[in-house]
Design a protein around this motif. Sequence first.
Motif, mmCIF file in Angstrom:
data_model
loop_
_atom_site.group_PDB
_atom_site.id
_atom_site.type_symbol
_atom_site.label_atom_id
_atom_site.label_comp_id
_atom_site.label_asym_id
_atom_site.label_seq_id
_atom_site.Cartn_x
_atom_site.Cartn_y
_atom_site.Cartn_z
ATOM 1 N N UNK A 26 18.675 16.297 -12.127
ATOM 2 C CA UNK A 26 17.642 17.230 -11.577
ATOM 3 C C UNK A 26 16.917 17.123 -10.290
ATOM 4 N N UNK A 27 17.184 16.370 -9.589
ATOM 5 C CA UNK A 27 16.888 15.788 -7.919
ATOM 6 C C UNK A 27 17.661 17.246 -7.196
ATOM 7 N N UNK A 28 19.424 16.914 -7.567
ATOM 8 C CA UNK A 28 20.046 18.010 -7.384
ATOM 9 C C UNK A 28 19.077 19.575 -7.266
ATOM 10 N N UNK A 29 18.997 19.941 -8.488
ATOM 11 C CA UNK A 29 18.457 21.022 -9.052
ATOM 12 C C UNK A 29 17.146 21.227 -7.617
ATOM 13 N N UNK A 30 16.027 20.381 -7.471
ATOM 14 C CA UNK A 30 14.998 19.963 -6.766
ATOM 15 C C UNK A 30 14.656 19.968 -5.285
ATOM 16 N N UNK A 31 16.932 20.275 -5.132
ATOM 17 C CA UNK A 31 16.824 19.621 -3.870
ATOM 18 C C UNK A 31 16.623 18.615 -2.894
ATOM 19 N N UNK A 76 0.613 -1.403 0.151
ATOM 20 C CA UNK A 76 -0.254 0.034 0.072
ATOM 21 C C UNK A 76 0.835 0.906 0.179
ATOM 22 N N UNK A 77 1.881 1.561 0.098
ATOM 23 C CA UNK A 77 3.226 2.241 0.557
ATOM 24 C C UNK A 77 3.353 1.995 -0.832
ATOM 25 N N UNK A 78 3.522 1.710 -2.106
ATOM 26 C CA UNK A 78 4.138 2.989 -3.009
ATOM 27 C C UNK A 78 3.063 2.408 -4.257
ATOM 28 N N UNK A 79 3.314 3.526 -4.909
ATOM 29 C CA UNK A 79 2.334 3.839 -5.983
ATOM 30 C C UNK A 79 3.408 3.782 -7.190
ATOM 31 N N UNK A 80 2.854 2.982 -8.366
ATOM 32 C CA UNK A 80 3.227 3.484 -9.807
ATOM 33 C C UNK A 80 2.492 3.997 -10.754
ATOM 34 N N UNK A 81 3.158 5.252 -10.599
ATOM 35 C CA UNK A 81 2.829 6.207 -12.702
ATOM 36 C C UNK A 81 3.538 5.684 -13.646
ATOM 37 N N UNK A 82 2.268 5.562 -14.503
ATOM 38 C CA UNK A 82 2.559 5.125 -15.933
ATOM 39 C C UNK A 82 3.060 3.917 -16.356
ATOM 40 N N UNK A 83 4.107 3.522 -16.465
ATOM 41 C CA UNK A 83 4.145 1.899 -16.730
ATOM 42 C C UNK A 83 4.314 1.742 -18.447
ATOM 43 N N UNK A 84 3.202 1.220 -18.758
ATOM 44 C CA UNK A 84 2.893 1.069 -19.661
ATOM 45 C C UNK A 84 3.076 1.967 -21.269
ATOM 46 N N UNK A 85 3.051 3.599 -20.285
ATOM 47 C CA UNK A 85 2.648 4.724 -21.335
ATOM 48 C C UNK A 85 3.765 5.375 -21.072
ATOM 49 N N UNK A 86 4.207 6.483 -22.169
ATOM 50 C CA UNK A 86 5.585 7.460 -21.376
ATOM 51 C C UNK A 86 4.856 8.000 -20.947
ATOM 52 N N UNK A 87 5.207 8.835 -19.746
ATOM 53 C CA UNK A 87 5.003 9.680 -18.796
ATOM 54 C C UNK A 87 5.867 11.030 -19.429
ATOM 55 N N UNK A 88 4.734 12.153 -19.854
ATOM 56 C CA UNK A 88 5.535 13.931 -19.918
ATOM 57 C C UNK A 88 6.635 13.659 -18.855
ATOM 58 N N UNK A 89 7.419 14.676 -19.449
ATOM 59 C CA UNK A 89 8.599 14.994 -18.459
ATOM 60 C C UNK A 89 8.648 16.133 -17.640
ATOM 61 N N UNK A 90 7.249 16.765 -18.278
ATOM 62 C CA UNK A 90 6.869 17.822 -17.199
ATOM 63 C C UNK A 90 5.862 17.427 -15.536
ATOM 64 N N UNK A 91 5.680 16.139 -15.819
ATOM 65 C CA UNK A 91 4.551 15.159 -14.459
ATOM 66 C C UNK A 91 6.403 14.474 -13.888
ATOM 67 N N UNK A 92 6.774 14.384 -14.195
ATOM 68 C CA UNK A 92 7.915 13.190 -13.942
ATOM 69 C C UNK A 92 8.854 14.811 -12.739
ATOM 70 N N UNK A 93 8.714 15.895 -13.051
ATOM 71 C CA UNK A 93 9.456 17.028 -12.545
ATOM 72 C C UNK A 93 8.758 16.912 -11.227
ATOM 73 N N UNK A 94 7.094 17.932 -11.497
ATOM 74 C CA UNK A 94 6.254 17.499 -10.446
ATOM 75 C C UNK A 94 6.483 16.989 -9.565
ATOM 76 N N UNK A 95 6.697 15.311 -9.508
ATOM 77 C CA UNK A 95 6.646 14.379 -8.994
ATOM 78 C C UNK A 95 7.820 14.660 -7.791
ATOM 79 N N UNK A 96 8.866 15.084 -8.337
ATOM 80 C CA UNK A 96 10.260 15.670 -7.546
ATOM 81 C C UNK A 96 9.596 16.150 -6.902
ATOM 82 N N UNK A 97 9.027 17.494 -6.892
ATOM 83 C CA UNK A 97 8.829 19.088 -6.271
ATOM 84 C C UNK A 97 7.774 18.562 -4.593
ATOM 85 N N UNK A 98 7.728 16.249 -5.324
ATOM 86 C CA UNK A 98 6.642 16.603 -3.970
ATOM 87 C C UNK A 98 6.941 15.339 -3.068
#
Length: 380
Positions: free
Chosen positions: A304-309, A258-280
Amino acid sequence: MIRKRILLASLLKPVSDTRLYEKIGQSLAKLPQVEVHVAGYNAPLPSYAQSDKITFHPVFDFKRISFGRLGAQLKYWRLLKKVKPALLVVGTHELLPLGWLYCRLHSCQLVYDVQENYFLNLLTQKVYPGVLGKILGHAVRSLEHAIAPSISHFFLAEEAYRLELPFIGHRYTVLQNKYLPPTQETSVPRSLPVILQEEKPLRLLYSGTISRLYGVMEAITFTQNLRQWVPSAELTIIGYAADAAFLEEVKARVAPLCFVTLLGGNTLVPHNEILAQEKLHHIGLLPYRPHPSTFTCVPTKLFEYIGNGLVVIMESNPLWQKILQDHEAGVVLPFARAITPKKIEALLEKPYYQNGIPEQVFWMEEESTLQGVVIKLLSL
């Protein structure tokens, strides 16, 4: 004023690719003397795409292993004849032969954007069965060698390629995949320094390609073990898995967790959505398995990880470790070993980014270098 046309082309990357469009394309579009076109695999354009400054050509659409891959070459040739570029930047080795032919027949300079060491990847990653990978690897290297003398310049995504690619000579510029924040940036900067024990729940992130080589299974195991001491720890996996069978393994593994969330997988994930997750999230995981095809490369998501702290937890790698140490950005924790309470305590209590987010991880310097090279190539 007649502007010179630049075509950036990749066979397998989406037309909205992070490197060709977001970084190289947008950087060159700032030059008033040029007109930028981007060709790539058919994919939705992000809402922030600069379609007023850049012309998109999502012309490629085929299964990875199919005859459609050969048909893509005809589409590519037609596009070259339509756009009539003065500068052609090729991001895939398969587009080199027709690119070379077009430049021989027209007034156009050819630039090879080397995003990967394809020779090494094909020889070592076992994507293709038996000896097929080795045959393809040597075929690609022979192709690169043959066309190299006609290439005006090479862009290298990794510093290590200077030594790994014997055909580039001195006609190269290193343009690392550093972090380019979204143009629509609205979020509040992360509070610094970062101390993880203050974060509840503690959010961990695995982003990008979902594969065995990049250690997604290790990321899951690490989070499970961490929850023994930090019950609030959560893991988000976001990205695309090219191997459908392996993706099913991942889904089966995380289904009861229950503590793992999978986003995407079989579809390409827009890069801006990945960056949004990095901020969270608070921790960015780099559980790469040691492998010759990745050992000398700096992952884009490290910048990216370092750029987003985010606090980076990674496998041992001298190149990456130096970046972490220089910027107080994370720790090395071998994912195959058990986590001890002492290591967990040190991880949570240590202050990170005491000197702020380092400017060295951002794309700005690369942009200036890129523009200078293109200005010289096109005599602008």
